[in-house]
Design an enzyme around this catalytic site. Sequence first.
Site, PDB file in Angstrom:
ATOM      1  N   ARG A   1      41.453  50.691  41.060  1.00  0.00           N
ATOM      2  CA  ARG A   1      41.511  52.539  41.228  1.00  0.00           C
ATOM      3  C   ARG A   1      42.145  53.040  42.412  1.00  0.00           C
ATOM      4  NH1 ARG A   1      40.485  52.997  36.385  1.00  0.00           N
ATOM      5  NH2 ARG A   1      39.301  55.427  36.496  1.00  0.00           N
TER       6      ARG A   1
ATOM      7  N   TYR B   1      35.509  43.885  46.659  1.00  0.00           N
ATOM      8  CA  TYR B   1      34.789  45.415  47.691  1.00  0.00           C
ATOM      9  C   TYR B   1      34.684  44.919  48.376  1.00  0.00           C
ATOM     10  CZ  TYR B   1      31.677  49.270  46.303  1.00  0.00           C
ATOM     11  OH  TYR B   1      31.644  50.468  45.965  1.00  0.00           O
TER      12      TYR B   1
ATOM     13  N   ARG C   1      32.326  62.671  42.383  1.00  0.00           N
ATOM     14  CA  ARG C   1      31.557  63.111  44.038  1.00  0.00           C
ATOM     15  C   ARG C   1      32.484  64.541  44.943  1.00  0.00           C
ATOM     16  NH1 ARG C   1      31.038  57.957  47.268  1.00  0.00           N
ATOM     17  NH2 ARG C   1      33.679  57.085  47.347  1.00  0.00           N
TER      18      ARG C   1
ATOM     19  N   ARG D   1      13.530  52.135  44.787  1.00  0.00           N
ATOM     20  CA  ARG D   1      12.418  52.532  46.183  1.00  0.00           C
ATOM     21  C   ARG D   1      11.445  53.501  45.795  1.00  0.00           C
ATOM     22  NH1 ARG D   1      16.515  54.455  50.472  1.00  0.00           N
ATOM     23  NH2 ARG D   1      16.907  52.754  51.516  1.00  0.00           N
TER      24      ARG D   1
ATOM     25  N   GLU E   1      36.588  64.502  44.437  1.00  0.00           N
ATOM     26  CA  GLU E   1      37.129  63.449  44.043  1.00  0.00           C
ATOM     27  C   GLU E   1      37.651  62.768  43.128  1.00  0.00           C
ATOM     28  OE1 GLU E   1      35.383  60.250  47.043  1.00  0.00           O
ATOM     29  OE2 GLU E   1      35.619  58.921  46.389  1.00  0.00           O
TER      30      GLU E   1
ATOM     31  N   ASP F   1      32.405  46.057  52.284  1.00  0.00           N
ATOM     32  CA  ASP F   1      31.907  46.986  53.583  1.00  0.00           C
ATOM     33  C   ASP F   1      32.811  46.542  54.383  1.00  0.00           C
ATOM     34  OD1 ASP F   1      30.630  48.417  51.676  1.00  0.00           O
ATOM     35  OD2 ASP F   1      28.701  46.555  52.331  1.00  0.00           O
TER      36      ASP F   1
ATOM     37  N   ARG G   1      24.412  46.887  44.828  1.00  0.00           N
ATOM     38  CA  ARG G   1      24.183  47.423  46.117  1.00  0.00           C
ATOM     39  C   ARG G   1      23.636  48.865  46.891  1.00  0.00           C
ATOM     40  NH1 ARG G   1      29.329  47.730  48.443  1.00  0.00           N
ATOM     41  NH2 ARG G   1      29.451  49.713  49.335  1.00  0.00           N
TER      42      ARG G   1
HETATM   43  N1  UDP Z   1      26.410  54.399  41.419  1.00  0.00           N
HETATM   44  C1  UDP Z   1      26.362  55.315  39.952  1.00  0.00           C
HETATM   45  N2  UDP Z   1      25.662  56.330  40.297  1.00  0.00           N
HETATM   46  C2  UDP Z   1      25.136  56.756  41.914  1.00  0.00           C
HETATM   47  C3  UDP Z   1      25.816  56.306  42.371  1.00  0.00           C
HETATM   48  C4  UDP Z   1      26.913  54.856  42.625  1.00  0.00           C
HETATM   49  O1  UDP Z   1      26.242  54.798  39.178  1.00  0.00           O
HETATM   50  O2  UDP Z   1      24.959  58.051  41.671  1.00  0.00           O
HETATM   51  C5  UDP Z   1      27.462  53.291  40.998  1.00  0.00           C
HETATM   52  C6  UDP Z   1      29.051  52.997  40.676  1.00  0.00           C
HETATM   53  O3  UDP Z   1      29.319  52.025  39.872  1.00  0.00           O
HETATM   54  C7  UDP Z   1      28.858  53.252  42.042  1.00  0.00           C
HETATM   55  C8  UDP Z   1      28.291  51.339  42.335  1.00  0.00           C
HETATM   56  O4  UDP Z   1      27.105  52.308  42.006  1.00  0.00           O
HETATM   57  O5  UDP Z   1      30.472  52.043  42.102  1.00  0.00           O
HETATM   58  C9  UDP Z   1      28.002  51.388  43.891  1.00  0.00           C
HETATM   59  O6  UDP Z   1      28.004  52.473  44.589  1.00  0.00           O
HETATM   60  P1  UDP Z   1      28.878  52.644  46.521  1.00  0.00           P
HETATM   61  O7  UDP Z   1      27.503  54.381  46.825  1.00  0.00           O
HETATM   62  O8  UDP Z   1      27.684  51.782  46.720  1.00  0.00           O
HETATM   63  O9  UDP Z   1      29.867  53.083  46.197  1.00  0.00           O
HETATM   64  P2  UDP Z   1      30.738  53.632  46.776  1.00  0.00           P
HETATM   65  O10 UDP Z   1      30.346  54.270  48.467  1.00  0.00           O
HETATM   66  O11 UDP Z   1      31.414  52.787  47.790  1.00  0.00           O
HETATM   67  O12 UDP Z   1      31.714  54.504  46.248  1.00  0.00           O
END
Ligand code: UDP
Length: 387
Positions: free
Chosen positions: A252, A351, A282, A178, A303, A353, A174
């Site tokens: 979860r 999962y 986060r 870059r 969170e 979007d 996901r």
């Molecule tokens: N992830 C991570 N570190 C980060 C951001 C994301 O390890 O700083 C991993 C984590 O397993 C997460 C996945 O990448 O569930 C997908 O991230 P995304 O930001 O798409 O998650 P969402 O916003 O859907 O919670």
Amino acid sequence: MPYRFLIVGAGFSGSVLARELVSRMDCYVEIWEERNHLAGNCFTSEDEETGIMVHRYGPHIFNTDKKEIWDYFNRYSPLRPYVHHVKAFHNNRLYPLPINLNTLNQFFGKEMNSREAALFLEDLGDHSITQPENFEEQALKLIGKELYEAFFYGYTKKQWGCEPRELPASIMKRLPIRFDTNDNYHLHPYTGIPEKGYTDFVKNLIDHPRIQVILNRKFVSLEETNSGFHHIFYTGPMDAYFNYAEGRLSYRTLRFEKEIRTGDFQGCTQVNYTDEMVPFTRITEHKHFTPWKKFEQTIIFREYSSEAMDGDVLYYPKRLKADKEKLEKYTQLTEKLSNVSFLGRLGTYRYLDMQHVIQEAIEMAESLVNSFTRNNETSSFHAHLKN
Ligand code: UDP
């Protein structure tokens, strides 16, 4: 006589489907929603004290690669272009996400250009992994051990409550890597936030004389429902529909700790705390979702992620090996039903979007209407679940 349909759940799936059905055919739709509000986990409402629009179930950023989905949303509620900026807090320092040229230079103390950074990362990746079979292998192959441990291992373990090697590689995919300085968190060309919140989108979708929504109404079973619906569309948890006959699918759940302050707390919408020892995943500062509005105060949410128990709000479907085995059995059960279809994140245990939820609900309405036109009956309609 017009057809009558029941939709269980007033989230994105249920409300888009309802609108598409009444727009395409002569029918009445009843939506039963067990919560006391619309929009499912996309529910937004203004905070009473500060006036800031809050994403009550955590941050949602509408992003899509399809102009027609962007236009669809805008038809019901205006989206304002928005770029999501996320930082990672690791070892007491902030880094830009997704990993980009600035992240790499800052982390390794270098001054590489794009080409040098690409070569550097190529060297870091674990080339002994040819076919990554899980999250960890995917990460190690792409970015190597050091970056994986700094930005992914701890965060993923906290977020999903298991070792990253138990998770599918698709979750890691996901996030882009870059070699330029672009720190737009999303890849898709259309990214925005609804000016009036997500609830407004759902409210306008269901604002139709042939759609009736009943809040606080729980669907218990087909037998109990028994009120002459020609077809039922179920967007609740698939295992709950079958009364957990094959065991529970694991999810979860999230808990949010709210704090109101003055000024600006972190300067951007989202900071991920990627170290395992920090208990939350986060912090989201919601006023940055609406940069076109100014507020003296600010609201932040820490969170916390944990395993969903009976009665908890369900967020992320884990899809571990044991879940996939149960999912297979539940899918077989769904195939035996002729007048019930399953859709959405909970109904199909994926999962998803928001853009995919909208698209699949539109497609389901199309299939039903086609099937109806061909056979002149809806009970023969059966939507196959996507994997
Ligand atoms: N992830 C991570 N570190 C980060 C951001 C994301 O390890 O700083 C991993 C984590 O397993 C997460 C996945 O990448 O569930 C997908 O991230 P995304 O930001 O798409 O998650 P969402 O916003 O859907 O919670």
